[in-house]
Each structure stands twice: as C-alpha cells, then as structure tokens.
Design a protein around this motif. Structure first.
Motif, mmCIF file in Angstrom:
data_model
loop_
_atom_site.group_PDB
_atom_site.id
_atom_site.type_symbol
_atom_site.label_atom_id
_atom_site.label_comp_id
_atom_site.label_asym_id
_atom_site.label_seq_id
_atom_site.Cartn_x
_atom_site.Cartn_y
_atom_site.Cartn_z
ATOM 1 N N ASN A 261 3.351 1.348 11.632
ATOM 2 C CA ASN A 261 4.261 2.305 11.005
ATOM 3 C C ASN A 261 3.459 3.391 10.301
ATOM 4 O OD1 ASN A 261 5.464 -0.623 10.812
ATOM 5 N ND2 ASN A 261 7.241 0.718 10.859
ATOM 6 N N TRP A 262 4.161 4.433 9.876
ATOM 7 C CA TRP A 262 3.505 5.512 9.150
ATOM 8 C C TRP A 262 3.153 5.080 7.730
ATOM 9 C CZ3 TRP A 262 1.725 9.438 11.875
ATOM 10 C CH2 TRP A 262 2.328 9.742 13.093
ATOM 11 N N PHE A 263 4.115 4.427 7.048
ATOM 12 C CA PHE A 263 3.866 3.939 5.692
ATOM 13 C C PHE A 263 3.515 2.454 5.719
ATOM 14 C CE2 PHE A 263 6.385 7.738 4.768
ATOM 15 C CZ PHE A 263 5.720 8.263 3.656
ATOM 16 N N TRP A 264 2.780 2.010 4.707
ATOM 17 C CA TRP A 264 2.268 0.648 4.620
ATOM 18 C C TRP A 264 3.387 -0.383 4.598
ATOM 19 C CZ3 TRP A 264 2.298 -3.581 1.294
ATOM 20 C CH2 TRP A 264 1.256 -4.524 1.482
ATOM 21 N N LYS A 265 3.145 -1.508 5.260
ATOM 22 C CA LYS A 265 4.060 -2.643 5.264
ATOM 23 C C LYS A 265 3.281 -3.912 4.893
ATOM 24 C CE LYS A 265 7.521 -0.133 6.713
ATOM 25 N NZ LYS A 265 6.896 1.144 6.298
ATOM 26 N N GLU A 266 3.979 -4.902 4.375
ATOM 27 C CA GLU A 266 3.332 -6.126 3.901
ATOM 28 C C GLU A 266 2.556 -6.853 5.002
ATOM 29 O OE1 GLU A 266 6.239 -8.568 1.990
ATOM 30 O OE2 GLU A 266 6.488 -7.215 0.280
ATOM 31 N N SER A 267 2.954 -6.639 6.252
ATOM 32 C CA SER A 267 2.284 -7.316 7.373
ATOM 33 C C SER A 267 0.958 -6.655 7.763
ATOM 34 C CB SER A 267 3.207 -7.322 8.593
ATOM 35 O OG SER A 267 3.485 -5.982 9.010
ATOM 36 N N PHE A 268 0.694 -5.457 7.256
ATOM 37 C CA PHE A 268 -0.463 -4.681 7.737
ATOM 38 C C PHE A 268 -1.813 -5.396 7.590
ATOM 39 C CE2 PHE A 268 1.057 0.045 7.847
ATOM 40 C CZ PHE A 268 2.013 -0.318 8.778
ATOM 41 N N PRO A 269 -2.100 -6.051 6.460
ATOM 42 C CA PRO A 269 -3.442 -6.636 6.324
ATOM 43 C C PRO A 269 -3.764 -7.705 7.363
ATOM 44 C CG PRO A 269 -2.358 -6.488 4.191
ATOM 45 C CD PRO A 269 -1.319 -6.180 5.216
ATOM 46 N N THR A 270 -2.722 -8.333 7.926
ATOM 47 C CA THR A 270 -2.950 -9.406 8.893
ATOM 48 C C THR A 270 -2.491 -9.051 10.303
ATOM 49 O OG1 THR A 270 -0.828 -10.390 8.266
ATOM 50 C CG2 THR A 270 -2.797 -11.188 7.112
ATOM 51 N N THR A 271 -2.089 -7.807 10.511
ATOM 52 C CA THR A 271 -1.636 -7.357 11.826
ATOM 53 C C THR A 271 -2.728 -6.513 12.480
ATOM 54 O OG1 THR A 271 0.665 -7.284 11.087
ATOM 55 C CG2 THR A 271 0.125 -6.049 13.076
ATOM 56 N N ALA A 299 -2.462 4.258 6.470
ATOM 57 C CA ALA A 299 -1.539 4.113 5.339
ATOM 58 C C ALA A 299 -2.170 3.320 4.203
ATOM 59 C CB ALA A 299 -0.257 3.425 5.798
ATOM 60 N N PRO A 300 -2.325 3.910 3.010
ATOM 61 C CA PRO A 300 -2.791 3.142 1.853
ATOM 62 C C PRO A 300 -1.780 2.062 1.472
ATOM 63 C CG PRO A 300 -2.955 5.512 1.458
ATOM 64 C CD PRO A 300 -2.131 5.329 2.694
ATOM 65 N N ASN A 301 -2.282 0.980 0.901
ATOM 66 C CA ASN A 301 -1.401 -0.112 0.483
ATOM 67 C C ASN A 301 -0.837 0.137 -0.918
ATOM 68 O OD1 ASN A 301 -3.423 -0.871 -1.386
ATOM 69 N ND2 ASN A 301 -4.381 -2.253 0.096
ATOM 70 N N ARG A 302 -0.168 -0.862 -1.471
ATOM 71 C CA ARG A 302 0.515 -0.670 -2.752
ATOM 72 C C ARG A 302 -0.438 -0.612 -3.932
ATOM 73 N NH1 ARG A 302 5.720 -4.513 -1.154
ATOM 74 N NH2 ARG A 302 6.573 -2.972 0.329
#
Length: 465
Positions: A261-271, A299-302
């Motif tokens: 996705n364009w913006f960060w999602k919780e799954s990103f670090p492990t996807t 996308a930067p994370n939170r």
C-alpha cells in the motif's frame, strides 16, 4: 516611517531565519526543466500522514490529531535510505485526501501542529534531503474531505485555502523542484479543472517559484502525445496506467509502492516487499531510456521510521541501480494545454453523423468517444457554439488515428465566418496556437481525408501568454 519600519522588521526576520524565502535561480525554460526532471532518473515517494495511524489509505476525515504521535520520527533516516538506493530526490505527501497538513500551516487548526508531535514534518524532510544532496519535491492533494472540499460543495473559501496552502509550501521551504498535485479530474475525486481553476493555480505556482514543475498525478487519462494540465505526464501503475516504453515521447513519471500500500500497515514489517531486481530492471532502467523518471514509494511506520525490510530492499536496489551517465534528449512536442476548454459540453453541430456517433461525442471531455462523419458526406464539418462571444487563441483537434489530411478552421463573429490561418498538422492530435480572436462559434471544415473523419475531442482555449 511606518513603511520603513515594516521593511526593517521584515529584513530582520528574514536574516534571523524566521521567514524563509526560496533561493531561486533565474527562470529556466520549461523544456530544460522537463529534461532536468527526466534526468533525475529515480526518486523516493514518501506517503506519510494521518492515514499512517489508521488501517485505510483514505483516513477518517474526522480522525483526531491525537493519533498522529510518532516517537522516533527521523527524516534523516529517510534521506540516508534514499541515498542508499542511488535515488536523486524525494517527494513527501504534505497533505493527503483527508485534509491533515503535516506542516506548520496558518490555514487550519487541523494539522500536525495540533497533534502530540507539534513539529513541522515538511521542514524536517526538506532539510534532511537537502543535507544529503537530494532534490526536494512535494505532494499536495486538492481533494480534502475534512474541510469538505469535495464535489458539489466547493466554495470561494475552499479555493482561497488551496491557494494559501500552496503559497505556504512554496514560500517557506526553499526551492521546490516539483509540486505533485493529486485529487484533480480523477473519477474518484470528481473535482474538475474548472471547480478548482487549474490555470489560476498553475500561474500562482509559477509566480511563486518559476522553476517549479507542476505535475497532476491524474494526467494519464489524456492522450499520450500531448501534455494536458501538467508539465510532466504521470503514470500510476497500481491504477492500471502504464507508459509505453517504445512510443513515449513526453517527459514522464511512473510511480509504484515498494510495499503493498501507499501508507504503512501493521503487516508491513513481516510482509515481503517488491523485488529489487524488478524495481530496477523492469522499471527504473527501461523507463530512464523512455524519457521517464521512476519514483518508488516507501512508507514510514507509526514511529516515523522505515521498517528494516524496506531499508534492506533499498540497499539492494542501490547495488543494482546506477544513474545513467546520460539520458536521451526529449524530442519536440507542443507546450502543455493548461486552460479551460471553452468548447466542453457546449452545443455542437455537424454534417450528417454516422449512426449513433453524433456531434456531442466530440466535446464531452471523454477522449474515448468520438463524432463520426457519415461515409456518404464528401465535405464534412464540425462546429461548436461558445457561450456568447469569447476570446480564444488555441484550437486542439484529436482523432483516434491520423486520418484528416487537409482542413480549415473558422470562427463566427458579427454575423459572418472568418478564417484562422493554420497549417494542417498530420498527427493524431492537431494543436494550433494563433493570435487571439473573438468568436461566438468555431468550426473545422474537412477537405481531405482517408477514412470517414472521426473526432474524439475538439478543444477551444484562451491561453494566458
């Protein structure tokens, strides 16, 4: 005395760094700016904002600023990561569609300055990227659901807000290479170039920073042979917009996110992220040989940082991508069309049409439909009635395929038709610029053609020159 004191106060503020003026060079011809943009080769898109802290890229327009609370925000990490990928520039989302500016704006209280962070993210980004020798671009959304800037609700106050926000972005952050605008003339935004007047915004941008390129992210709906409402033709691959590497002749940009996705999602670090080889050998390198710059979103994370898997991918990309020593020189092409089409949706007339493809299809602002002349007509013509006598200085005629070989263009004024001296153009898109005339109607008389003539769009413009 008051004027002198005010001027003295302004100079003191400027020297103290409280007021930041862009450092501008002399105005550069548009064509060179476009070539310079293409020559940048590869850059980083950074989608970061209040959607980062939600599950959707389109954030709740009433989301509380309290959720925008990064603990480790570090724009320098972003810049170092871009350098590791051998990128030349960055582009940050200053405000996305839900209307949450991440700079210190005076136009609304709904911004990063009312969040727990209370820091100007745009300022930190431009400083970090410039520190590492990277060019700076900014993304800005016209669509703004928090401030109800959406179809059928746009007011003069909305237009003023857009102008004021753009003025802030182009006044307070130094020289901006390009302003990338989204939310205009897209099927999902439905905000036309007339609702928020494109030509006014375009000239405002050029008055603030003459060398800033204006790029509409939704310009791919228009034919690939001409720049409509943009200085750079853009292609969003995720939206099905793909540049022709073999046939493109315009300065272009193609964009893609590294993550899903364009913006960060919780799954990103492990996807898994996209393949470094694909990003370089199927995108950046071939695009660079087709007058096209490639921009890859990260996308930067939170916490306000890139995830480790994204950082690793960027380093791998940097091993594969080396900026070309030279880029192909852009061929000749017409200047962008940026003015309102005076013929759009106006009453039209023509010689006998073929079947259902009547005259109204040639000025419906849809380049996929067309007026078709009936095969039995030997001298076809097409005509548009303007909204009373109007000044204009540009005509555009688009066919589906090059076919019309000879033609005349005339305008109707004071009860008579008068000729506009033009030299017929053989290409699919025929653009004619001439000294301004006033007319109530405009028509094309078609004298020579192969197949029965077909016109997809007929444009009449009064360009500022």
């Amino acid at each position: 005395m008051r004027i002198k004191n005010t001027l003295r106060f302004f100079v003191l503020m400027l020297s103290a760094g409280i007021i930041c003026q862009p450092t501008l060079s002399a105005q550069t011809p548009l064509r060179k700016l476009q070539q310079d943009f293409v020559n940048l080769g590869f850059g980083m898109f950074i989608h970061y904002g209040i959607p980062t802290y939600m599950d959707d890229d389109w954030a709740d327009p009433d989301a509380s600023p309290a959720i925008f609370n990064p603990k480790k925000l570090d724009a320098e990490q972003w810049a170092i990561a871009a350098k590791s990928a051998n990128m030349s520039y960055g582009c940050l989302t200053t405000k996305h569609h839900s209307g949450f500016p991440i700079w210190d704006t005076k136009t609304t209280s709904y911004s990063v300055m009312s969040s727990p962070l209370k820091r100007d993210v745009v300022k930190e980004y431009v400083q970090a990227f410039r520190k590492h020798g990277l060019k700076v671009m900014l993304y800005y959304s016209i669509l703004d659901t928090h401030h109800k800037l959406r179809p059928n609700q746009i007011t003069k106050e909305h237009i003023k807000m857009v102008k004021d926000q753009i003025t802030e972005l182009l006044t307070n952050y130094g020289e901006i290479t390009a302003l990338v605008i989204d939310g205009w003339d897209a099927p999902w935004s439905r905000i036309s170039y007339d609702d928020i007047p494109f030509e006014e915004i375009y000239h405002l941008i050029k008055s603030l920073q003459p060398n800033c390129l204006v790029m509409d992210l939704n310009a791919a709906k228009y034919p690939s042979e001409l720049l409509f409402y943009t200085d750079i033709k853009s292609y969003e691959q995720g939206a099905g917009q793909h540049i022709s590497k073999e046939n493109n002749k315009l300065p272009a940009l193609s964009c893609l996110p590294l993550q899903r996705n364009w913006f960060w999602k919780e799954s990103f670090p492990t996807t898994p992220v996209k393949s470094a080889d694909d990003m370089v050998n199927k995108n950046a390198i071939p695009f660079n040989q087709a007058y096209c710059n490639f921009i890859l979103n990260v996308a930067p994370n939170r916490d306000g940082l890139f995830d480790e898997n994204a950082l690793a991918a960027l380093k791998e990309i940097g091993k594969l991508y080396k900026k070309p020593a030279s880029f192909p020189v852009l061929p000749e092409y017409d200047a962008p069309v940026i003015s309102t089409n005076l013929a759009k949706h106006r009453p039209a007339n023509s010689s006998w049409s073929n079947d259902y493809a009547i005259m109204d299809f040639a000025n419906d602002d849809d380049f996929g439909t067309a007026w078709n002349s009936n095969p039995s007509v030997k001298k076809p013509w097409y005509e548009v009635e303007l909204d009373g006598a109007q000044p204009f200085n540009t005509i555009m005629v688009m066919e589906n395929r090059p076919n019309i070989k000879s033609y005349r263009i005339e305008y109707f004024v004071d009860g008579a038709w008068k000729s506009i001296p033009v030299t017929p153009v053989e290409g699919r898109i025929k653009v004619h610029r001439f000294n301004q005339v006033w007319g109530e109607k405009v028509r094309i008389l078609i004298d020579g053609f192969g197949r029965s003539p077909s016109i997809n769009e007929f444009g009449v413009y009064n360009e500022r020159r």
